[in-house]
Design an enzyme around this catalytic site. Structure first.
Site, mmCIF file in Angstrom:
data_model
loop_
_atom_site.group_PDB
_atom_site.id
_atom_site.type_symbol
_atom_site.label_atom_id
_atom_site.label_comp_id
_atom_site.label_asym_id
_atom_site.label_seq_id
_atom_site.Cartn_x
_atom_site.Cartn_y
_atom_site.Cartn_z
ATOM 1 C CB SER A 262 -0.904 0.105 1.251
ATOM 2 O OG SER A 262 -0.141 0.407 2.386
ATOM 3 C CG ASP A 263 1.666 5.912 -1.291
ATOM 4 O OD1 ASP A 263 2.641 5.909 -0.525
ATOM 5 O OD2 ASP A 263 1.745 6.887 -2.388
ATOM 6 C CD1 TRP A 264 4.795 5.237 5.017
ATOM 7 C CD2 TRP A 264 4.832 3.850 3.112
ATOM 8 N NE1 TRP A 264 5.920 4.172 4.966
ATOM 9 C CE2 TRP A 264 5.889 3.307 4.007
ATOM 10 C CE3 TRP A 264 4.306 2.948 1.936
ATOM 11 C CZ2 TRP A 264 6.660 2.472 3.787
ATOM 12 C CZ3 TRP A 264 5.220 2.184 1.539
ATOM 13 C CH2 TRP A 264 6.520 1.610 2.427
ATOM 14 N N GLY A 265 -0.175 4.879 4.142
ATOM 15 C CA GLY A 265 -1.586 5.361 4.419
ATOM 16 C C GLY A 265 -2.838 5.286 3.344
ATOM 17 N N GLY A 266 -2.442 4.458 2.404
ATOM 18 C CA GLY A 266 -3.406 4.261 1.289
ATOM 19 C C GLY A 266 -4.412 2.789 1.450
#
Ligand code: BGC
Length: 742
Positions: A262-266
């Site tokens: 995941s993108d960071w916080g995605g």
């Protein structure tokens, strides 16, 4: 003697017993898939849950009990980001985490040289290895749709074919070090401003023909071990757990066997993450850049909530086992890979790689009266102007920000190359952004200047009148709302009043050279009044050296633009059609961004609307001249499983040795669906001594003639007439040859 025999028999039997007992997953002679299955069968439910989500800002756990080490990721894509604390964005305060900054990816793409990509990936991989990183969060291959996008500098430009050809060797080079690539941001993270709220609405054709091919090449040809889901949504689903993008296309059609990170916080939802293909969750409850929730890892969507749901019988371990298999495969490719080469940090070979890429990527956009290269025999005094001649550019820009061992400024690079026989003076010209820190790394530069804007111009003009050359380094920088993650530029214009400075200086001295430092096109209303324009990108550690190489003619420029440089924003499809940044829904939570221009991005739009951009895609001059002639083909017909080779003669007709990039575009004469007038389908860079000529071959197959048929949901090509257009820029294709698909 008897004792020796007994002792060796004893050791032989012990080692036989040990071999018999070596678990398959530890046995290096066994195929990875077998080792994965064996390791999986030994893991507890808790261990399985643990490996699919982060344990710190940039790491996830291995399996201690079984001997799998922790797994370390790091940004990417231009160098290895400095270490932050375990659970905070603060710097860890390490003194061994300075790196070499390689040129930003726009510059790499501008080399049009896949060998440079390979060298780049390999050098970066060696730096990552030395720093103990197992995955680099990059490269990025989002398409350049608007020059306002804050992150274009991190990507490979507007063309899916060029991006695909350039990304594959980068991945191969990086992964040859046993360091995983994590190709990002899948998909359609084409602008930054509302990246967490955007829902992209795009036609199937544009999706498959423009926005996916570089990812597809990264996965199928580059065999990337990781892909990062993007923040934005597509079809109302976040891309980190998007059924169509991840399950159907990436893992289905493309058979991707790596991990989706995941993108960071995605990641936003357990159920979707479980079912829709996310394999490793990172950065939840952060914005990826700064915010953070303390030790949130156990409550990540794919941590306790998932574990409890399995324990309660909501899910079997079917999806979990698939995710864990992928993670274990990743471990065997990286942390458990026993064939890794040696790592190096800040080695001379890496500085030299950075400089080579920069030398080849700098683009000479305009050179009236051959004002460049600097003529040493007539030069006693050079005036350098502009903040970007002295400002460090490796700090800032978002997650790609670096802590470098050294960064040579353009001013210092020029001074050292011009030597003591030439007086090199400096004037500021304008004050832009004097701050210089990101995420705890500070440049230590004091850039304050109290003079008024008028005074700055006046002082620069006075000196300009007396100089043999005036070289202005301007453009953008890595501050918020410029070439920086998290926001887009607010305007196409140059910031900080630079237009006025440029106009004044170009009046004061006829040998005026404008060097634009940016990852994006900018408005140049004064371009007719300025003899030379150079695109200098963000080049990293060796910026000053490489710019001096090109400006003095030590290196003959050979870079070509990887994107169209429009005169105004109205010459860009997304802006002309009011299709950026989108329309907020009444609840103001989601902004729908409809890509109304469809396939017509960059030069495809320019062709359709018959626009003259300021500088065309593929444009780039040299200090020498080239002539392309005698275009031939191996046959005037191609079959669906065959290919054609086009041959063209390239001659260096000027006085300097140099390199030219032959570009081949295909025009489909008649098609049942609307198609762009032409599309890049082949290119080759060739180095020629002054006066030398050589035949250059470019081979294409049926894929170069195909388009995505949204009626059949498949790539297809249609029998009939095609034209191969050959030249050295998308607006300079003097040669044409016809052929048929039969
Ligand atoms: C960026 C990613 C980056 C990640 C980790 C996010 O904000 O979008 O590109 O890899 O942070 O730093």
């Amino acid at each position: 003697m008897k004792n020796i025999i007994i002792t060796s028999l004893f050791f032989m039997s012990v080692s036989l017993v040990a071999n018999a007992q070596t678990p398959i997953y530890q046995d290096r002679s066994k195929p990875i898939e077998q080792r994965v299955e064996d390791a999986l069968s030994r893991m507890t439910l808790n261990e399985k849950i643990a490996v699919i989500h982060a344990q710190s800002k940039f790491s996830s756990p291995g399996v201690k009990r079984l001997g799998f080490p922790d797994f370390w990721t790091d940004d990417g894509p231009h160098g290895v980001r400095p270490d932050v604390l375990w659970d905070e964005w603060e710097q860890a305060g390490q003194t061994n985490d300075s790196c070499v900054a390689f040129p930003a990816l726009t510059c790499l793409s501008a080399t049009w040289n896949p060998q440079m990509s390979n060298l780049y990936g390999k050098s970066l991989g060696e730096e990552a290895l030395y720093r103990g990183k197992n995955m680099i969060l990059g490269p990025g291959v989002n398409i350049y749709r608007t020059p306002l996008s804050g992150r274009n500098f991190e990507y490979l430009g507007e063309d899916p074919y060029l991006s695909g050809k350039m990304v594959v060797p980068y991945i191969q080079g990086l992964q040859s070090c046993g360091v995983a690539a994590c190709v990002k941001h899948y998909a359609m993270n084409n602008d930054e401003e509302y990246r967490h709220q955007v829902n992209v609405v795009v036609s199937d054709r544009a999706l498959h023909e423009i926005y996916l091919p570089a990812f597809r090449a990264a996965v199928i040809d580059g065999k990337a071990w990781g892909v990062m889901g993007a923040y934005n949504m597509y079809k109302n689903q976040h891309n980190c757990h998007n059924e169509e993008l991840l399950m159907k296309i990436l893992k289905g059609d493309w058979n991707f066997d790596g991990v989706v990170v995941s993108d960071w916080g995605g990641c936003h939802d357990t159920d979707q993450a479980v079912k829709n293909g996310l394999d490793m969750e990172f950065g939840t409850w952060t914005n990826g850049l700064s915010l953070g929730k303390t030790n949130a890892y156990d409550s990540y969507y794919m941590a306790s909530p998932y574990l409890e749901a399995i324990q309660k019988g909501k899910y079997t371990t079917k999806e979990l086992d698939d995710k864990v298999r992928r993670v274990l495969r990743l471990f065997f490719r990286t942390t458990m890979n026993s064939n890794k080469p040696m790592g190096f940090l800040c080695s001379e070979s890496h500085y030299s790689a950075a400089r080579k890429v920069a030398d080849e990527g700098i683009v000479l956009l305009q050179n009236k009266n051959n004002v460049l290269p600097i003529k040493f025999n007539r030069t006693k005094h050079v005036l350098v102007v502009g903040e970007n001649a002295i400002k460090m550019m490796t700090v800032g820009g978002g997650s790609s920000s670096l802590k470098v061992q050294r960064e040579i400024s353009p001013l210092d690079g020029l001074k050292s190359r011009l030597g003591s026989n030439v007086k090199v003076d400096y004037e500021r010209g304008y004050v832009g952004d004097t701050t210089g820190s990101y995420n705890g790394v500070t440049t230590g530069q004091n850039l304050t200047d109290k003079r008024s804007a008028d005074q700055l111009i006046h002082d620069a003009v006075e000196k300009a009148k007396k100089a043999d050359y005036v070289i202005f380094f301007g453009g953008l920088n890595k501050s918020d709302y410029q070439d920086c993650e998290g926001h887009d530029r607010k305007s196409y214009d140059l910031p900080y009043n630079q237009d006025r400075v440029i106009e004044s200086l170009s009046k004061a001295n006829k040998n005026f050279i404008y060097v634009n430092i940016s990852g994006n096109a900018v408005a140049m209303p004064w371009h007719n009044k300025v003899p030379a324009i150079v695109q200098g990108w963000f080049i990293g550690s060796e910026a000053g050296e490489a710019l001096a190489d090109v400006l003095t003619g030590d290196v003959n420029p050979s870079g070509k633009l990887p994107f169209t440089w429009p005169a105004t924003l109205q010459d860009v499809g997304a802006h002309k059609l009011n299709a950026y940044p989108g329309v907020w829904r009444p609840d103001h939570k989601v902004i729908d961004e409809e890509y109304k221009e469809g396939l017509y991005v960059g030069y495809r739009w320019v062709d359709k609307e018959k626009i003259h951009p300021l500088f065309a895609f593929g444009h780039g001059l040299s200090y020498t001249t080239f002539k392309l002639s005698d275009l031939r083909e191996s046959s005037n017909k191609i079959s669906r499983d065959g290919n054609i080779t086009f041959t063209v003669n390239v001659k260096n007709t000027g006085k300097y040795d140099g390199s030219e990039t032959v570009q081949l575009y295909i025009h489909d004469v008649k098609s049942s669906l609307d198609r762009p007038y032409k599309e890049l389908k082949g290119f080759k860079k060739v180095e020629l001594k002054a006066g030398e000529n050589r035949d250059v071959d470019i081979t294409i197959d049926n894929s170069a003639l195909s388009f995505y048929d949204d009626r059949a949901h498949a790539w297809t090509s249609e029998d009939g007439d095609f034209e191969a257009l050959v030249g050295n820029a998308s607006d300079n294709l003097p040669l044409m040859i016809k052929f048929k698909l039969q």
